[in-house]
Design an enzyme around this catalytic site. Structure first.
Site, PDB file in Angstrom:
ATOM      1  CB  CYS A   4      -0.986   0.142   2.698  1.00 17.57           C
ATOM      2  SG  CYS A   4       0.404   0.264   3.807  1.00 17.57           S
ATOM      3  CG  HIS A  44      -3.674  -3.007   4.592  1.00 15.00           C
ATOM      4  ND1 HIS A  44      -3.295  -3.659   3.308  1.00 15.00           N
ATOM      5  CD2 HIS A  44      -2.844  -2.575   5.053  1.00 15.00           C
ATOM      6  CE1 HIS A  44      -2.005  -3.394   3.401  1.00 15.00           C
ATOM      7  NE2 HIS A  44      -1.589  -2.579   4.468  1.00 15.00           N
ATOM      8  CD  GLU A  78      -6.229  -5.133   1.930  1.00 16.55           C
ATOM      9  OE1 GLU A  78      -4.895  -5.431   2.049  1.00 16.55           O
ATOM     10  OE2 GLU A  78      -6.828  -3.890   1.749  1.00 16.55           O
TER      11      GLU A  78
END
Length: 575
Positions: free
Chosen positions: A386, A515, A517
């Site tokens: 990001c 993102h 994750e």
């Protein structure tokens, strides 16, 4: 044909006492993992007592990470634990705050839904809480609901009153209360002390809630005689007092609870009909974490490094990437505000990969750009997420494409002389004045470029990833950056937005606007993290004097972990 019994939801409420951050979310997620391993269908939910409508505008240093769901909700970080530990796919309906509850009640009052009656906490607020629980639990056999905050806080009282009522409404046989509490170790006395737990349970009982099970957090295992004492004073059976000492990895918690038969006790208490439990894949995964063959060090360059919870999902995703590579990932947190050209070499000494995570604002941004430049020029694997991708674009534009004043419009107050906003605010964001819930949020499709590293890593043409940002790659600079060697590896074709960038003449240099994750799990590591850690591991192993000194240990007969996410998932049971 035998008639099926109607589905009756069972409810497990998880509360916490003595101190905050006691581990309620991890305990709830671990219980979910155990029940799901028995074949039971779950729903999971978190109530937060703060008045904010969501955690999106709260500082990560105060509240920790903001977790984002597919449908674009900004939620509490515990929802990340729910997704990592179970197959539950969370959405905005899985997390409610006091602010949302009161907003809904006030809106109903303004519409006249209460027919002119006096609006009160009981029954109107508590009914709203219960309705959210019933709606979110639809279709589940077991609903696990975590109540945020600490027993004794005034903010939590409406939620506690609501769940007290639910035992009456739904029946004793359908509701379980689990209280997570602290049993501190007093070093001077050499003893574990149960008094804080006793007082916490007394507080619960004073508002009409008798816990069925106690999960006692402590530095050391709690001996059986202390369990008996806690059970006696807290009005629970000794075997319902569960010792949960500090573990070397959070993924050991389900095994710890199962060893003490908590899942058996819950199944019996709620009269559930589950399958025989098989925790073999989970056990093998924990063995990889505790007995890795390698060690790799990843430098995380950020400005919220004082609180590791700020990057909770990121930290876990890197650990997952390590699992897929049979490696321990050591996280080295580097404060970007302190970085400059004079100390960058020393600051990144010994790291095998550099990662710049998401973030906002100019503070610390130049330090991150210096770290990105160092990783690019010294061929250290780099992963920009990001904000980390945006800064990588700025760094490349400045030092490779010759756009020396390249910057982001986000920094316009600090860089007034610049005219080259290679990162610009999204068109629809330009008239937005409110901060909460107004960014580009949730899941979007990303089309991967042919022959790109990204496509090779993912093994597919289109992926869906979660977003949380206001600023984007400025399309006016596409051609000049491509001309100078940057690959635009991923595009959101629906809105013509650049989602991923790469540098092909580098061991591993990838930036993504989303993102990843948020979608990584210990037994299904995200492919970008798997590949990044693999590249960093190669960097470590390529040194003349390798840092890697841990001897490989076999995990199971005739099996080993390979550096590919697909085979790792096969090893863990295809999850």
């Amino acid at each position: 044909m035998k008639k099926k019994s109607p589905l009756v939801q069972k409810y497990i409420f998880v509360t916490g006492g003595v101190v905050s951050s006691i581990g309620k979310g991890l305990c709830a997620a671990s219980i979910g993992a155990l029940l799901e391993a028995r074949g039971l269908k779950l729903s999971m939910m978190k109530f937060d007592p703060y008045i904010n409508v969501d955690p999106g505008t709260m500082s990560p240093l105060q509240h920790g990470e903001v977790f984002v769901t597919d449908d674009g909700a900004e939620t509490d970080l515990d929802l990340g634990h729910y997704e990592r530990f179970t197959h539950v796919k969370v959405s905005r309906s899985n997390n409610y705050t006091t602010g949302q509850i009161y907003d809904a009640v006030i809106s109903k009052e303004r519409r006249g839904d209460y027919l002119g009656g006096t609006v009160q906490v009981i029954p109107h607020v508590t009914d709203e809480i219960k309705n959210y629980i019933y709606d979110t639990s639809q279709g589940a056999e077991v609903a696990i609901i975590e109540i945020g905050g600490t027993i004794g806080d005034i903010e939590s009282l409406p939620f506690l009153e609501a769940i007290r009522q639910m035992r009456v409404d739904c029946g004793f046989e359908n509701v379980v209360f689990i209280h997570v509490t602290l049993v501190p170790y007093i070093a001077a006395a050499g003893e574990l002390k149960s008094k804080p737990t006793q007082h916490s349970v007394k507080e619960m009982r004073s508002i009409g809630i008798q816990p069925d099970f106690l999960i006692c957090r402590s530095e050391k295992p709690i001996p059986s005689e202390l369990k008996s004492k806690i059970g006696l004073f807290c009005n629970v059976k000794a075997d319902a007092v569960i010792s949960c000492p500090d573990a070397s990895t959070i993924y050991e918690v389900p095994l710890m609870l199962h060893q003490q038969k908590l899942d058996d006790l819950i199944v019996k208490r709620l009269d559930l009909k589950g399958d025989t439990i098989d925790l073999g894949p989970w056990e093998r995964m924990v063995k990889v974490i505790k007995n890795p063959a390698h060690i790799v060090r990843i430098g995380i360059v950020g400005k919220y490094v004082d609180l590791k919870e700020s990057y909770k999902s990121l930290n876990e995703a890197l650990i997952h990437g390590g699992i897929a590579n049979n490696a321990k990932v050591e996280l080295v947190f580097i404060d970007s505000e302190n970085l400059d050209q004079n100390n960058i070499k020393e600051s990144l000494q010994g790291v095998h990969g550099v990662l710049v995570p998401g973030g906002f604002g100019y503070r610390g941004a130049e330090g991150k750009i210096i770290a990105i430049q160092y990783a690019r020029e010294n061929r250290i694997p780099y992963f920009g997420i990001c904000f980390g991708m945006q800064l990588a674009v700025i760094e490349f534009a400045r030092h490779v494409a010759g756009i020396v004043d390249a910057t982001s419009r986000e920094f316009s107050e600090k860089t007034k002389s610049s005219r080259n906003y290679v990162i610009d605010i999204m068109t629809e964001q330009r008239k937005v004045t409110q901060k909460g819930g107004t960014m580009r949020l949730g899941s979007y499709a990303c089309h991967l470029a042919t022959n790109s590293l990204a496509k090779k890593i993912y093994g597919k043409d289109i992926v869906h990833e979660r977003h949380r940002h206001r600023y984007e790659f400025n399309n006016r600079y596409r051609e000049i950056l491509k001309k100078n060697g940057m690959t635009l590896a991923g595009i959101c074709e629906e809105r013509d937005l650049v989602e991923m960038i790469e540098l092909p003449n580098h061991p591993w240099f990838v930036g993504c606007q989303f993102h990843p994750e948020f979608k990584s799990k210990p037994m299904a590591p995200h492919p970008l993290f798997t590949s990044f850690v693999e590249s960093a591991l190669h960097q470590a192993l390529g040194k003349k004097k390798p840092v890697i000194k841990v001897a490989p240990k076999p995990l199971a007969k005739n099996k080993k972990i390979t550096p590919t996410g697909k085979k790792a998932r096969e090893f863990f049971g295809g999850r």
